[in-house]
Motif scaffolding. Structure first.
Motif, PDB file in Angstrom:
ATOM      1  N   TYR A  32       0.848  -1.184   0.000  1.00 22.62           N
ATOM      2  CA  TYR A  32       0.000   0.000   0.000  1.00 22.62           C
ATOM      3  C   TYR A  32       0.884   1.234   0.000  1.00 22.62           C
ATOM      4  CZ  TYR A  32       0.534  -0.365   5.121  1.00 22.62           C
ATOM      5  OH  TYR A  32       1.041  -0.476   6.394  1.00 22.62           O
ATOM      6  N   MET A  34       1.214   5.698  -0.195  1.00 20.02           N
ATOM      7  CA  MET A  34       0.624   6.964   0.211  1.00 20.02           C
ATOM      8  C   MET A  34       1.462   8.134  -0.286  1.00 20.02           C
ATOM      9  SD  MET A  34       0.098   5.395   3.941  1.00 20.02           S
ATOM     10  CE  MET A  34       1.371   4.255   3.430  1.00 20.02           C
ATOM     11  N   TYR A  36       1.996  12.179   0.988  1.00 18.58           N
ATOM     12  CA  TYR A  36       1.727  13.199   1.990  1.00 18.58           C
ATOM     13  C   TYR A  36       2.246  14.543   1.494  1.00 18.58           C
ATOM     14  CZ  TYR A  36       0.823   9.571   5.538  1.00 18.58           C
ATOM     15  OH  TYR A  36       0.307   8.512   6.244  1.00 18.58           O
ATOM     16  N   PRO A  44       3.040  16.248   8.278  1.00 22.46           N
ATOM     17  CA  PRO A  44       2.592  15.715   6.979  1.00 22.46           C
ATOM     18  C   PRO A  44       1.077  15.495   6.983  1.00 22.46           C
ATOM     19  CG  PRO A  44       4.501  14.495   7.794  1.00 22.46           C
ATOM     20  CD  PRO A  44       4.022  15.348   8.913  1.00 22.46           C
ATOM     21  N   LEU A  46      -2.056  13.672   4.859  1.00 27.85           N
ATOM     22  CA  LEU A  46      -2.318  12.618   3.873  1.00 27.85           C
ATOM     23  C   LEU A  46      -3.053  13.191   2.668  1.00 27.85           C
ATOM     24  CD1 LEU A  46      -2.269   9.536   3.267  1.00 27.85           C
ATOM     25  CD2 LEU A  46      -4.570   9.452   4.270  1.00 27.85           C
ATOM     26  N   TYR A  49      -4.030   7.687  -0.881  1.00 22.74           N
ATOM     27  CA  TYR A  49      -3.742   6.356  -0.345  1.00 22.74           C
ATOM     28  C   TYR A  49      -4.263   5.341  -1.340  1.00 22.74           C
ATOM     29  CZ  TYR A  49      -4.545   2.157   2.455  1.00 22.74           C
ATOM     30  OH  TYR A  49      -4.566   0.864   2.912  1.00 22.74           O
ATOM     31  N   ALA A  93       3.906  -2.644   4.112  1.00 25.18           N
ATOM     32  CA  ALA A  93       3.563  -4.038   3.835  1.00 25.18           C
ATOM     33  C   ALA A  93       2.625  -4.514   4.932  1.00 25.18           C
ATOM     34  CB  ALA A  93       4.830  -4.894   3.796  1.00 25.18           C
ATOM     35  N   TYR A  94       1.675  -5.369   4.594  1.00 24.61           N
ATOM     36  CA  TYR A  94       0.692  -5.822   5.568  1.00 24.61           C
ATOM     37  C   TYR A  94       1.344  -6.599   6.710  1.00 24.61           C
ATOM     38  CZ  TYR A  94      -2.686  -4.613   1.954  1.00 24.61           C
ATOM     39  OH  TYR A  94      -3.413  -3.956   1.022  1.00 24.61           O
ATOM     40  N   SER A  95       2.508  -7.152   6.453  1.00 26.62           N
ATOM     41  CA  SER A  95       3.164  -7.953   7.478  1.00 26.62           C
ATOM     42  C   SER A  95       4.043  -7.150   8.412  1.00 26.62           C
ATOM     43  CB  SER A  95       4.025  -9.026   6.797  1.00 26.62           C
ATOM     44  OG  SER A  95       4.992  -8.385   5.986  1.00 26.62           O
ATOM     45  N   SER A  96       4.097  -5.847   8.236  1.00 25.35           N
ATOM     46  CA  SER A  96       5.124  -5.040   8.911  1.00 25.35           C
ATOM     47  C   SER A  96       4.623  -4.353  10.165  1.00 25.35           C
ATOM     48  CB  SER A  96       5.687  -3.999   7.953  1.00 25.35           C
ATOM     49  OG  SER A  96       4.678  -3.057   7.649  1.00 25.35           O
ATOM     50  N   ALA A  97       3.532  -4.820  10.742  1.00 28.47           N
ATOM     51  CA  ALA A  97       3.040  -4.282  12.010  1.00 28.47           C
ATOM     52  C   ALA A  97       2.861  -2.770  11.966  1.00 28.47           C
ATOM     53  CB  ALA A  97       3.997  -4.663  13.145  1.00 28.47           C
ATOM     54  N   SER A  98       2.248  -2.292  10.906  1.00 28.68           N
ATOM     55  CA  SER A  98       1.898  -0.884  10.738  1.00 28.68           C
ATOM     56  C   SER A  98       3.070   0.041  10.455  1.00 28.68           C
ATOM     57  CB  SER A  98       1.150  -0.353  11.963  1.00 28.68           C
ATOM     58  OG  SER A  98      -0.143  -0.888  12.016  1.00 28.68           O
ATOM     59  N   LYS A  99       4.272  -0.465  10.405  1.00 26.67           N
ATOM     60  CA  LYS A  99       5.398   0.407  10.069  1.00 26.67           C
ATOM     61  C   LYS A  99       5.330   0.770   8.598  1.00 26.67           C
ATOM     62  CE  LYS A  99       9.527  -0.547  11.514  1.00 26.67           C
ATOM     63  NZ  LYS A  99      10.766  -1.284  11.853  1.00 26.67           N
ATOM     64  N   ILE A 100       5.570   2.029   8.291  1.00 28.41           N
ATOM     65  CA  ILE A 100       5.664   2.435   6.900  1.00 28.41           C
ATOM     66  C   ILE A 100       7.002   3.119   6.664  1.00 28.41           C
ATOM     67  CG2 ILE A 100       3.171   2.613   6.592  1.00 28.41           C
ATOM     68  CD1 ILE A 100       3.349   5.565   6.791  1.00 28.41           C
ATOM     69  N   PHE A 102       9.121   5.968   4.580  1.00 28.23           N
ATOM     70  CA  PHE A 102       8.936   7.241   3.899  1.00 28.23           C
ATOM     71  C   PHE A 102      10.096   7.538   2.960  1.00 28.23           C
ATOM     72  CE2 PHE A 102       5.356   9.169   6.083  1.00 28.23           C
ATOM     73  CZ  PHE A 102       5.265   8.410   7.221  1.00 28.23           C
TER      74      PHE A 102
ATOM     75  N   PHE B  33       2.548   6.364  16.954  1.00 23.84           N
ATOM     76  CA  PHE B  33       3.946   6.368  16.529  1.00 23.84           C
ATOM     77  C   PHE B  33       4.619   7.685  16.932  1.00 23.84           C
ATOM     78  CE2 PHE B  33       3.219   2.863  13.543  1.00 23.84           C
ATOM     79  CZ  PHE B  33       1.855   2.958  13.331  1.00 23.84           C
ATOM     80  N   THR B  97      -3.254  -2.195  10.538  1.00 27.72           N
ATOM     81  CA  THR B  97      -1.984  -2.474   9.852  1.00 27.72           C
ATOM     82  C   THR B  97      -1.901  -1.837   8.470  1.00 27.72           C
ATOM     83  OG1 THR B  97      -1.827  -4.556  11.029  1.00 27.72           O
ATOM     84  CG2 THR B  97      -0.473  -4.318   9.058  1.00 27.72           C
TER      85      THR B  97
END
Lengths: 112, 112
Positions: A32, A34, A36, A44, A46, A49, A93-100, A102, B33, B97
């Motif tokens: 996913y 985004m 900003y 920032p 949004l 998305y 990534a969906y597996s990354s525990a909400s970390k994005i 930038f 965060f 997530t």
């Protein structure tokens, strides 16, 4: 190599021009994406998305994602002086525990 | 609209002080965060929390700690402030997530 690469600019264009902002990434797990907008001395905000390849439009803004090329773009039509800001791409990534992750941001200036 | 509020826009502290930065969100988001943003280095994740009393280290946790006693509030603590912690600090939250993060307006912290 950084996971996300973004040209820092600065980019200066005349009012009314079409602006193209770009990011490339190396991690195929990103699902996913985004964009900003950050004005000076503000947080920032949004703008866009999306989680699929292709185009997504919102007013004068269009976000484009090409997962096969690992490339995302933001287009701004009929650019205005109020669009002058730093634009950050971000992806996760969906597996990354909400970390994005930038990008470093592109500083854009629209000349009246 | 999501509202993320940081308690101070500007803060000046002295080396060695214990510093508290506060953040409140009003959307019942699970995840919160803390980032710092520096010229040329972009946004770097310090800590995040996915539930009350839960925390995870980000990319640069050294010299920082966090506290989340209530779902809507997430605090960043500089245990003994140093000049290299002078920066813009940004708080963000999201509801899951694959959801975009929403940012506060930041706290510009100067350590003298």
């Amino acid at each position: 190599q950084k996971e996300v690469e973004q040209d820092p600019g600065p980019l200066s264009v005349p009012e009314g021009a079409i602006v193209s902002l770009n990011c490339t990434y190396s991690n195929s797990a990103f699902q996913y994406f985004m964009w900003y907008r950050q004005y000076s001395r503000k947080g920032p905000e949004l703008l866009m998305y999306t989680y699929s390849s292709g185009n997504k439009e919102d007013g004068r803004f269009t976000a484009q994602v090409d997962k096969s090329s690992k490339y995302i773009s933001l287009f701004i039509r009929d650019s205005q002086p109020s669009d002058s800001a730093t634009y950050l791409c971000a992806m996760g990534a969906y597996s990354s525990a909400s970390k994005i992750i930038f990008g470093s941001g592109t500083r854009l200036s629209i000349r009246p | 609209d999501v509202k993320v509020t940081q308690s101070s826009r500007y803060l000046v502290k002295r080396t060695g002080e214990k510093v508290f930065l506060e953040c409140v969100q009003d959307m019942d988001h699970e995840n919160m965060f803390w980032y710092r943003q520096d010229p040329g280095l972009g946004l770097r994740l310090i800590y995040f929390s996915y539930d009350v009393k839960m925390k995870e280290k980000g990319d640069i946790p050294e010299g920082y700690s966090v506290s989340r006693e209530k779902k809507e509030r997430f605090s960043l603590i500089l245990e003994s402030a140093s000049t290299n912690q002078t920066s813009m600090y940004l708080c963000a939250s999201n509801g899951g997530t694959d959801q975009p993060q929403h940012f506060g307006d930041g706290t510009r912290l100067s350590i003298l």
